[in-house]
Design an enzyme around this catalytic site. Structure first.
Site, PDB file in Angstrom:
ATOM      1  N   GLU A  89       0.791  -1.228   0.000  1.00  0.00           N
ATOM      2  CA  GLU A  89       0.000   0.000   0.000  1.00  0.00           C
ATOM      3  C   GLU A  89       0.826   1.283   0.000  1.00  0.00           C
ATOM      4  OE1 GLU A  89      -2.785  -0.447   3.246  1.00  0.00           O
ATOM      5  OE2 GLU A  89      -3.814  -2.090   2.238  1.00  0.00           O
ATOM      6  N   ASN A 137       2.203  -4.448  -3.512  1.00  0.00           N
ATOM      7  CA  ASN A 137       0.801  -4.817  -3.343  1.00  0.00           C
ATOM      8  C   ASN A 137       0.003  -3.577  -2.946  1.00  0.00           C
ATOM      9  OD1 ASN A 137      -1.145  -7.032  -3.000  1.00  0.00           O
ATOM     10  ND2 ASN A 137      -1.041  -6.623  -0.790  1.00  0.00           N
ATOM     11  N   HIS A 143     -10.239  -5.628  -2.641  1.00  0.00           N
ATOM     12  CA  HIS A 143     -11.304  -5.556  -1.624  1.00  0.00           C
ATOM     13  C   HIS A 143     -12.458  -4.803  -2.286  1.00  0.00           C
ATOM     14  CE1 HIS A 143      -8.825  -7.229   1.509  1.00  0.00           C
ATOM     15  NE2 HIS A 143      -7.876  -6.335   1.266  1.00  0.00           N
ATOM     16  N   GLU A 168      -5.987 -10.227  -2.242  1.00  0.00           N
ATOM     17  CA  GLU A 168      -6.809 -10.147  -1.020  1.00  0.00           C
ATOM     18  C   GLU A 168      -8.294 -10.056  -1.356  1.00  0.00           C
ATOM     19  OE1 GLU A 168      -5.381  -7.096   1.648  1.00  0.00           O
ATOM     20  OE2 GLU A 168      -3.287  -7.506   1.155  1.00  0.00           O
ATOM     21  N   ASP A 187     -12.056  -9.921  -1.706  1.00  0.00           N
ATOM     22  CA  ASP A 187     -13.362 -10.148  -1.083  1.00  0.00           C
ATOM     23  C   ASP A 187     -14.351  -9.195  -1.745  1.00  0.00           C
ATOM     24  OD1 ASP A 187     -12.521  -7.822   0.369  1.00  0.00           O
ATOM     25  OD2 ASP A 187     -12.071  -9.001   2.160  1.00  0.00           O
TER      26      ASP A 187
HETATM   27  C1  XIL Z   1      -6.194  -6.751   7.658  1.00  0.00           C
HETATM   28  C2  XIL Z   1      -6.451  -7.989   8.485  1.00  0.00           C
HETATM   29  O1  XIL Z   1      -7.299  -8.870   7.783  1.00  0.00           O
HETATM   30  C3  XIL Z   1      -7.045  -7.606   9.806  1.00  0.00           C
HETATM   31  O2  XIL Z   1      -7.187  -8.758  10.633  1.00  0.00           O
HETATM   32  C4  XIL Z   1      -6.137  -6.599  10.496  1.00  0.00           C
HETATM   33  O3  XIL Z   1      -6.670  -6.200  11.723  1.00  0.00           O
HETATM   34  C5  XIL Z   1      -5.929  -5.403   9.591  1.00  0.00           C
HETATM   35  O4  XIL Z   1      -5.395  -5.837   8.378  1.00  0.00           O
HETATM   36  N1  XIL Z   1      -4.867  -4.687   3.220  1.00  0.00           N
HETATM   37  C6  XIL Z   1      -3.870  -5.528   3.606  1.00  0.00           C
HETATM   38  C7  XIL Z   1      -4.116  -6.506   4.690  1.00  0.00           C
HETATM   39  O5  XIL Z   1      -2.798  -5.559   2.988  1.00  0.00           O
HETATM   40  O6  XIL Z   1      -2.954  -6.760   5.433  1.00  0.00           O
HETATM   41  C8  XIL Z   1      -5.220  -6.065   5.605  1.00  0.00           C
HETATM   42  O7  XIL Z   1      -5.489  -7.121   6.501  1.00  0.00           O
HETATM   43  C9  XIL Z   1      -6.447  -5.678   4.807  1.00  0.00           C
HETATM   44  C10 XIL Z   1      -6.144  -4.549   3.878  1.00  0.00           C
END
Ligand code: XIL
Length: 658
Positions: free
Chosen positions: A162, A203, A239, A267, A269
């Site tokens: 990020e 990422n 996400h 990641e 969802d």
């Molecule tokens: C999230 C986890 O799923 C949570 O359990 C934690 O509290 C916060 O982080 N982007 C990312 C991940 O790269 O590491 C994050 O994961 C979600 C957003």
């Protein structure tokens, strides 16, 4: 026997496998009834379908059954982040991340490392005032330490996570503000040096479609390539919100692969405003199909990882209030329509998998304090006594008096009761002698010289009537000592404690989902979270460490012996159901068929002479009522085969075996 100093692999493969020994027994049935799983479809075409994994989720047999069958890749969920791996400068802690790595190794899954350099989940020491040169060294030391530890195990690292603002400029994190853009090259270079085999990724989120942010990323990776900085891929987190898959997703993937880079959806969802209705779940299925289809259609897009397996391990409900239902499986581990869509997007034909059987909750220990302290004592100068004047259940409880500090209160060592890698529910009843206070249950965990104090139950106001304290405790590997204790935050007054129970997952409750898998389980389950101490199935600590073995002889016993084997080593999980008369003290004997050697055990004292093994009850689980079961586990190595022992005796009586 010094298992504490084993190598990462020897130690934690066994530990993680311990939590899943049960899974090993039921998985083949689940897979058989499920037809071709998502993982099988993906593997067949050389694709990776992954999930985020956490030490907590690994402790759930249901999570593991779904993950074992459906995914061929795992990503460290939180365990690889800076706050977990280097909480104190120069002191690395890999207990949790090792558990994920070893789960991947034990189940043959690819491992994605996440994440080396990020602005979030950083311990505060990272951002304290220091020169740019010192800050750069902090970064390089961290990347070197973490990537070096996992060298050879991690297929892909999210080296930088990020780094961008939405407009495509670099985010003003502690890294960018102090070091400028060069921190990214430094991180990648250090990662390549520490683990030459790992593919190195940048990422980010909101970089799925062609937009200002993804163009910022596109320009950055081109600059890195031009400068000869090692960069192998980009991760698109994805996400997403239902109905909002960017139309330019495939075009965006293709512009990155055209640079010679790999792309992964890291990641995924797809969140839905709750409650999710059928139309939204159908839309979500088409969203999943679109994302997985777009990746699978491009040669350099090598995998899709969803950020968890099901509702239980999704981060969405906590982080996006009002949203949920974002992953492939629901709160009961049933496949959502999106599951079928993903299988089909990979060219497979979906058979909806049966949900895994619900595990029972079994008693590990209970302390009703009806006679004596059963191993409980004081943490400091306070006085701990068993009294019969006040009680929550029965007629006895524990009184902690003369306390002079908040941390003082009744405590008991529990290292010999708990198995590392497992999740426990610890409950107790507490009250004050007068007035009010705020109490909680905690664990003191020693790892060599490092001591950690871990809160188990939330801070709870207590007064002169009994209040229940309860919470989950995940016992991480590597402990050299462990104690449970009651403490208060705001009082030095006298405390009463009663009816402490420790429970964990046991064998499956029902035979509905996988009939033949659970048919062999002969324990009677109790899922109720409020198991009363007297109803505790099997275990009632005698308090006397010298409970003599072989008192009483049962007329019958049923042994369930399962192993989780990774070639050269295995975790054995043994449940003995006493179908004869109640016993007070027991020994289970068997003879190994090969050269297996037990080198660690929990829940029993295991000794071995040649191939002959005898397991004798621990101080706290010697009493086994008729119909009750007792469970213990062990870690063993072998060089030949690992054939199962054919026969077992329980206090000299032959048992049935399943
Ligand atoms: C999230 C986890 O799923 C949570 O359990 C934690 O509290 C916060 O982080 N982007 C990312 C991940 O790269 O590491 C994050 O994961 C979600 C957003």
């Amino acid at each position: 026997m010094n298992h504490r100093s084993w190598t990462r692999h020897a130690r934690t493969v066994g530990v993680v496998a311990a939590a899943g020994a049960l899974v090993a027994a039921v998985l083949p049935v689940l897979a058989a009834s499920a037809g071709q799983t998502l993982a099988q479809v993906a593997t067949a075409r050389g694709f990776h379908i992954g999930t985020a994994a956490g030490v907590r989720t690994l402790a759930s047999s249901q999570w593991r059954q779904v993950a074992d069958a459906q995914f061929n890749s795992v990503t460290m969920g939180n365990e690889g982040k800076w706050d977990a791996t280097e909480p104190t400068q120069g002191q690395f802690d890999f207990a949790a991340a090792d558990a994920i790595a070893d789960y991947a190794a034990a189940t043959g899954k690819r491992l994605r490392g996440h994440t080396l350099v990020w602005h979030s989940q950083l311990p505060s020491w990272v951002s304290t005032d220091r020169t740019a040169a010192a800050q750069r060294q902090v970064l390089i030391d961290h990347v070197t330490g973490v990537a070096g530890h996992f060298a050879g195990d991690v297929a892909q690292w999210d080296v930088v996570n990020e780094p961008f603002n939405e407009d495509g400029t670099l985010r003003s994190s502690v890294w960018y503000t102090r070091l400028g853009e060069s921190y990214i090259a430094d991180a990648l270079t250090a990662a390549r040096a520490a683990d030459p085999a790992a593919k190195l990724f940048i990422n980010d989120y909101n970089v799925e479609g062609v937009n200002a942010k993804s163009t910022g990323l596109y320009n950055l990776v081109q600059r890195l390539q031009a400068a000869g900085v090692p960069i192998d891929g980009v991760g698109l987190q994805a996400h997403l919100i239902v109905g909002q898959v960017p139309s330019t997703l495939r075009q965006n993937i293709e512009r990155f692969t055209a640079l010679g880079l790999k792309v992964e959806i890291t990641e995924l969802d797809v969140r839905i405003p709750l409650p999710a209705d059928t139309a939204e779940l159908t839309q979500q299925a088409s969203d999943y199909r679109a994302v997985v289809g777009a990746c699978a259609a491009v040669a350099g897009c090598t995998g899709v990882t969803t950020w968890g397996v099901g509702e239980v391990d999704s981060w969405i409900p906590a982080f996006f209030p009002g949203y949920g239902a974002a992953l492939l499986f629901d709160e009961q581990w049933r496949a959502r329509p999106a599951y079928t869509a993903v299988v089909e997007a990979l060219g497979g034909t979906a058979t909806v998998p049966a949900p895994p059987p619900v595990p029972s909750q079994v008693s590990v220990a209970s302390f009703p304090f009806e006679s004596g302290l059963a191993g409980w004592g004081s943490r400091g100068s306070e006085v701990t006594t068993q009294v019969t004047t006040v009680a929550h259940g029965g007629t006895g409880s524990v009184l902690s008096s003369g306390r002079t500090a908040t941390w003082q209160g009744p405590t008991r060592p529990v290292l010999d009761l708990l198995a590392p890698g497992k999740l426990y529910t610890v409950s107790a009843w507490a009250r004050t002698a007068s007035g009010t206070g705020t109490a909680r249950l905690s664990m003191q965990r020693q790892n060599g010289t490092a001591t950690r104090y871990e809160n188990v139950s939330a801070n709870t106001a207590i007064g002169t009537s009994w209040t229940r304290l309860s919470g989950d405790y995940l016992f991480l590997p590597g402990a050299t000592a462990l104690s449970v204790y009651l403490e208060t935050t705001d009082t030095t007054g006298d405390l009463y404690l009663d009816d402490v129970t420790i429970e964990t997952e046991g064998p499956p409750v029902s035979s509905s989902a996988s009939a033949s898998a659970s048919a062999s389980v002969s324990v009677s389950p109790s899922r109720s979270p409020s198991v009363s101490p007297s109803a505790s199935r099997s275990v009632s600590p005698s308090g006397s460490p010298s409970a003599s073995p072989s008192q009483g002889g049962p007329a019958g016993c049923a042994v369930r012996y399962t192993t989780n084997d990774w070639g050269g080593g295995f975790v054995g999980d043994v449940t003995v159901t006493n179908t004869g008369a109640a016993v007070n003290g027991w020994t289970l004997r068997w003879t190994f068929a090969g050269d297996q050697r037990v080198n660690q055990a929990w829940g029993a004292t295991v000794t071995q002479t040649g191939a002959a093994v005898s397991a004798t009850n621990a101080a706290w689980n010697g009493t086994v009522a008729t119909g009750a079961a007792v469970n213990f586990g062990f870690l063993a190595g072998y060089t030949g085969g690992n054939a199962r022992p054919a026969a077992f005796t329980f206090n000299g009586t032959a048992c049935t075996v399943s």
